[in-house]
Each structure stands twice: as structure tokens, then as C-alpha cells.
Design a protein around this motif. Sequence first.
Motif, mmCIF file in Angstrom:
data_model
loop_
_atom_site.group_PDB
_atom_site.id
_atom_site.type_symbol
_atom_site.label_atom_id
_atom_site.label_comp_id
_atom_site.label_asym_id
_atom_site.label_seq_id
_atom_site.Cartn_x
_atom_site.Cartn_y
_atom_site.Cartn_z
ATOM 1 N N TYR A 1 0.831 -1.203 0.000
ATOM 2 C CA TYR A 1 0.000 0.000 0.000
ATOM 3 C C TYR A 1 0.869 1.257 0.000
ATOM 4 C CZ TYR A 1 -3.619 3.281 1.631
ATOM 5 O OH TYR A 1 -4.481 4.344 1.771
ATOM 6 N N LYS B 1 1.333 4.302 -2.902
ATOM 7 C CA LYS B 1 1.217 5.731 -2.661
ATOM 8 C C LYS B 1 2.496 6.464 -3.057
ATOM 9 C CE LYS B 1 -1.995 7.064 0.164
ATOM 10 N NZ LYS B 1 -2.857 7.397 1.280
ATOM 11 N N LEU C 1 2.515 6.803 -6.795
ATOM 12 C CA LEU C 1 1.537 7.778 -7.258
ATOM 13 C C LEU C 1 1.951 9.226 -6.989
ATOM 14 C CD1 LEU C 1 -1.715 5.912 -6.198
ATOM 15 C CD2 LEU C 1 -1.005 6.460 -8.556
ATOM 16 N N THR C 2 2.853 9.417 -6.045
ATOM 17 C CA THR C 2 3.197 10.783 -5.646
ATOM 18 C C THR C 2 4.647 11.161 -5.922
ATOM 19 O OG1 THR C 2 3.666 10.055 -3.390
ATOM 20 C CG2 THR C 2 1.412 10.823 -3.865
ATOM 21 N N ARG D 1 -9.376 0.474 2.132
ATOM 22 C CA ARG D 1 -8.742 1.692 1.601
ATOM 23 C C ARG D 1 -8.019 1.403 0.292
ATOM 24 N NH1 ARG D 1 -5.513 5.405 5.700
ATOM 25 N NH2 ARG D 1 -5.247 6.478 3.710
ATOM 26 N N TRP D 2 -7.258 0.319 0.262
ATOM 27 C CA TRP D 2 -6.426 0.003 -0.894
ATOM 28 C C TRP D 2 -7.275 -0.242 -2.136
ATOM 29 C CZ3 TRP D 2 -2.753 -4.841 -0.963
ATOM 30 C CH2 TRP D 2 -1.790 -4.686 -1.975
ATOM 31 N N LEU E 1 -8.502 2.974 -3.500
ATOM 32 C CA LEU E 1 -7.402 3.655 -4.185
ATOM 33 C C LEU E 1 -7.162 3.033 -5.565
ATOM 34 C CD1 LEU E 1 -5.052 5.696 -4.200
ATOM 35 C CD2 LEU E 1 -3.660 3.916 -3.106
ATOM 36 N N ASP F 1 -2.114 6.284 -14.375
ATOM 37 C CA ASP F 1 -1.650 5.943 -13.023
ATOM 38 C C ASP F 1 -1.119 4.516 -12.963
ATOM 39 O OD1 ASP F 1 -2.417 8.430 -11.933
ATOM 40 O OD2 ASP F 1 -4.414 7.660 -11.372
#
Length: 173
Positions: free
Chosen positions: A74, A78, A81-82, A119-120, A123, A131
Motif C-alpha cells: 500500500y 502511494k 503515485l506521488t 482503503r487500498w 485507491l 496511473d
Amino acid sequence: MDTLRYPIGLFTYNEEESGQLFQVWIDEIKQLPTKLRAAVEGLSEVELDTTYRPQGWTVRQVVHHVADSHMNAYIRFKLALTEENPTIKPYDEGEWAQLADSKLDIDISLKLLEALHARWSILIESLTEEDLQKVFSHPEHMSTITLRESVANYAWHGKHHTAHITERFKRIG
């Protein structure tokens, strides 16, 4: 191939098939907490502390390992992605499996997986095709991995470890 170690086979990834299988992988990630909980339901403390194969981890360690691994995944998502092609931090799974928190009640990790996968999966479902082509670098494998391939890998990973548990009890009863 060692069927005790790889009860569902080794992970394989085919980019050409990934579009057709992507929703299947998301569903598998969503369903893992429920399937893993079902695999350990009713097991005694002795059964939880039994290895799934000779020289393998205990069932308890497997459950905690899945939580450890998927938390790392996870975070890797992130980061990818960032950041531009981040280099992820590998960890020694075998050493982690020996730490005190891998001896705790498995319900802690099962609850963690339920929240994490909720959550995952949200996302993952929010990701665009652009992405899904974002990557992170894995220094142990000396490769870059797309988020699309990582979704496939973690869908497999959850099934792989759930099968360690279910197949162990099919063999032994």
C-alpha cells in the motif's frame, strides 16, 4: 515446482491479459480479508502455531506476514503515485516473521487487513490507465514494477498464502 511452497503456482504476469484480468485482481484484493479469515476460522492455538509445510512459517506467522506485506505494498502504491519512480525499501520477511508482533492473536492482523484492503481497493479503483503505468524501483529485483503489475502480484500473493493454510489442513485434516 514445490507444491507445498507454491500451492497455486508461481506468480506470472502477462501485460497483454492484464486489461481483461484487472477487475478480477481488484475483486481478489477486496475479498482477501474475508477469505483469509475463513481459512483460519475455528483453528486452535496449537493449529495456529503449526507450520504449513516443513521448515515453513506457522499459520499465525503467515497471517501476520500478509498484513506486513500488504501494508508495505500500500505504501509502495502511494509512493509511486506521488513520486517519480521511487526506490522502495525492501525488508527481510523472514526476520519480520520472528518479531514479537508475529506471535500476537491473529485477529489483530485480520482486522488490520480488513481496514487496509478497504482503503487500498478504493485507491486502486480510482486509478487511471496513466496511473497504472506509474512505477517504483525494487532494488532486490533490480527492476521497475508498474502499479498494474503490482495489483496482479498482490492479488496472487493473498491467494498464495491463503492456500498455504487451506491446503495444509486438507492434507493433514
